[in-house]
Structures are given as structure tokens and as C-alpha cells.
Motif scaffolding. Sequence first.
Motif, short mmCIF file in Angstrom:
data_model
loop_
_atom_site.label_atom_id
_atom_site.label_comp_id
_atom_site.label_asym_id
_atom_site.label_seq_id
_atom_site.Cartn_x
_atom_site.Cartn_y
_atom_site.Cartn_z
N PHE A 76 -18.50 26.78 66.95
CA PHE A 76 -17.75 27.92 67.45
C PHE A 76 -16.91 28.43 66.29
CE2 PHE A 76 -17.65 25.50 71.71
CZ PHE A 76 -18.88 26.03 72.10
N SER A 77 -17.17 29.66 65.87
CA SER A 77 -16.48 30.27 64.76
C SER A 77 -15.97 31.63 65.21
CB SER A 77 -17.43 30.36 63.55
OG SER A 77 -16.73 30.73 62.38
N GLY A 78 -15.62 32.46 64.29
CA GLY A 78 -15.10 33.74 64.75
C GLY A 78 -14.86 34.72 63.66
N LEU A 103 -26.35 18.96 76.77
CA LEU A 103 -27.62 19.03 76.04
C LEU A 103 -27.71 17.97 74.94
CD1 LEU A 103 -27.98 22.91 75.57
CD2 LEU A 103 -29.26 21.46 77.17
N GLY A 104 -26.63 17.20 74.76
CA GLY A 104 -26.61 16.15 73.76
C GLY A 104 -26.28 16.63 72.36
N LYS A 105 -25.65 17.80 72.26
CA LYS A 105 -25.33 18.37 70.95
C LYS A 105 -23.86 18.13 70.61
CE LYS A 105 -29.43 20.27 71.01
NZ LYS A 105 -30.53 19.69 70.27
N ASN A 106 -23.57 18.01 69.32
CA ASN A 106 -22.18 17.89 68.88
C ASN A 106 -21.59 19.29 68.69
OD1 ASN A 106 -22.47 18.75 66.02
ND2 ASN A 106 -23.70 16.89 65.87
N ILE A 107 -20.26 19.35 68.58
CA ILE A 107 -19.57 20.64 68.51
C ILE A 107 -18.58 20.63 67.35
CG2 ILE A 107 -18.07 22.29 69.70
CD1 ILE A 107 -19.16 21.18 72.35
N VAL A 108 -18.64 21.69 66.56
CA VAL A 108 -17.69 21.95 65.48
C VAL A 108 -16.96 23.25 65.84
CG1 VAL A 108 -17.47 22.61 63.04
CG2 VAL A 108 -19.08 20.81 63.70
N VAL A 109 -15.65 23.30 65.55
CA VAL A 109 -14.90 24.53 65.80
C VAL A 109 -14.07 24.87 64.58
CG1 VAL A 109 -12.95 23.40 66.94
CG2 VAL A 109 -13.45 25.79 67.46
N TYR A 110 -14.12 26.15 64.20
CA TYR A 110 -13.28 26.69 63.13
C TYR A 110 -12.09 27.37 63.77
CZ TYR A 110 -16.77 26.19 59.41
OH TYR A 110 -17.64 25.68 58.49
N SER A 111 -10.90 27.18 63.19
CA SER A 111 -9.71 27.85 63.70
C SER A 111 -8.76 28.20 62.57
CB SER A 111 -8.98 26.94 64.70
OG SER A 111 -7.82 27.60 65.17
N GLY A 112 -8.15 29.36 62.68
CA GLY A 112 -7.09 29.74 61.76
C GLY A 112 -5.80 29.02 62.07
N TYR A 113 -5.70 28.47 63.27
CA TYR A 113 -4.54 27.66 63.62
C TYR A 113 -4.71 26.27 63.00
CZ TYR A 113 -3.58 31.09 67.31
OH TYR A 113 -3.31 32.24 68.01
N THR A 114 -3.60 25.62 62.68
CA THR A 114 -3.68 24.23 62.23
C THR A 114 -3.81 23.34 63.47
OG1 THR A 114 -1.29 23.87 62.32
CG2 THR A 114 -2.22 24.68 60.22
N PHE A 115 -4.25 22.13 63.24
CA PHE A 115 -4.36 21.15 64.32
C PHE A 115 -3.02 20.99 65.03
CE2 PHE A 115 -4.52 16.47 65.49
CZ PHE A 115 -5.31 16.66 66.62
N GLU A 116 -1.95 20.92 64.25
CA GLU A 116 -0.62 20.75 64.83
C GLU A 116 -0.22 21.94 65.69
OE1 GLU A 116 -1.28 18.17 61.41
OE2 GLU A 116 -1.44 20.35 61.58
N LEU A 121 -12.98 19.67 63.68
CA LEU A 121 -12.18 20.89 63.58
C LEU A 121 -12.01 21.22 62.12
CD1 LEU A 121 -10.13 23.05 64.73
CD2 LEU A 121 -8.37 21.29 64.44
N ILE A 122 -12.31 22.47 61.75
CA ILE A 122 -11.96 22.99 60.43
C ILE A 122 -10.78 23.90 60.69
CG2 ILE A 122 -12.66 24.36 58.44
CD1 ILE A 122 -15.43 22.82 60.30
N ASP A 123 -9.59 23.49 60.24
CA ASP A 123 -8.37 24.20 60.63
C ASP A 123 -7.71 24.93 59.47
OD1 ASP A 123 -7.02 22.18 59.18
OD2 ASP A 123 -5.46 21.99 60.70
N ASN A 156 -6.55 24.75 51.48
CA ASN A 156 -5.58 24.36 52.51
C ASN A 156 -6.25 23.97 53.82
OD1 ASN A 156 -6.18 27.30 52.66
ND2 ASN A 156 -4.97 27.14 54.52
N GLN A 157 -7.49 24.38 54.02
CA GLN A 157 -8.20 24.09 55.26
C GLN A 157 -8.66 22.63 55.26
OE1 GLN A 157 -10.93 27.40 54.64
NE2 GLN A 157 -10.10 28.39 56.47
N ARG A 158 -8.61 22.02 56.45
CA ARG A 158 -8.93 20.60 56.57
C ARG A 158 -10.12 20.38 57.49
NH1 ARG A 158 -3.24 18.54 58.82
NH2 ARG A 158 -3.68 20.31 60.17
N LEU A 159 -10.82 19.29 57.25
CA LEU A 159 -11.87 18.80 58.16
C LEU A 159 -11.23 17.67 58.96
CD1 LEU A 159 -14.84 18.47 55.64
CD2 LEU A 159 -14.39 20.35 57.20
#
Length: 163
Positions: free
Chosen positions: A71-73, A93-106, A128-130, A149-152
Amino acid sequence: MNTQLRISGCISDSIVDGPGIRYVVFVQGCPHHCPGCHNPDTHDFEGGYPADTEKILQQIGSDPLISGVTFSGGEPFCQAAALCELGERVRALGKNIVVYSGYTFEELLEKGKTEPDVLCLLRLCDLLIDGRYVESLRDLSLQFRGSSNQRLIDLKKEFAEPS
């Protein structure tokens, strides 16, 4: 799916938006407007089009090479409720999920205190790529991200129950 999802588009067979071969859903709408953004056409909340989530799920399920969905944007957490619904079906469906966000995890954890769908989406995701994209920190050598600055963040580890 009961909640409307607005997207700018989807691509299949991506190898740059997370580990493995991925199906990517680019949501429409982003409050961050990061200078130098890779997807500036996704910023307008009125742009894009309503997603046919059944068609998206059919495409994901019909390709045995797809290991996961990204999920990106745009900003996925602006449509957390709809992505939770879609994410639950992707998981089935047995798939993993990655999400990109401009927000930080915190920031997302803080938002989750008043917006439960934000926490729902975080808990569904594996990675999460934050963080906002910062043009002065651009680094093309980084895996899956554009600025240093972005983290995995391994969300399965973050939300693991203590043993």
C-alpha cells in the motif's frame, strides 16, 4: 468491501516496493506534499478513482508469483479503514503486506489512540517504510526508500506478544 477506497492506480510485478514480487495499490490523497515526491499526482484527495477491490483481489489471487501487496500513495493511513478491510482479505490469500507512510511510526501510534483503523492497518502489515521524503537526504542506494531519514520497520516484531 463496505468502505470506499480511492486510488490513483495499481501495478503488478513490482520488485522495488518491498521484498519479493509485489502487487502495489497507490492510494489517492496525501497531506504531506513532500518536495520532490515520486508520486505528486497522488496528492489531490479529489483525484484518482474509486477502487474495484474485488477486481484487485482477483488480480492478486490469480498471480502465483506475487508474494505480497504494498500500500503506497498518496498516504495510505488517510484511508486506513478501507485498507484494513482490503488488508484482511489480502492476508486471507496468504500474502504479506508492506505499507509506505509519510508519517513516522511514532506519529502513527499516536494517531492510533483516537483512530483505531490506523492501529488495525499497522497490525495487519509486515513492514512499514515510514517518514516523509526529504529531498536533501535522497539516497538511491537505500533499499525500498528514497531518503535516509526513512526507516524499514518490522511491524510483526513491534507488535509481537512478549513470551
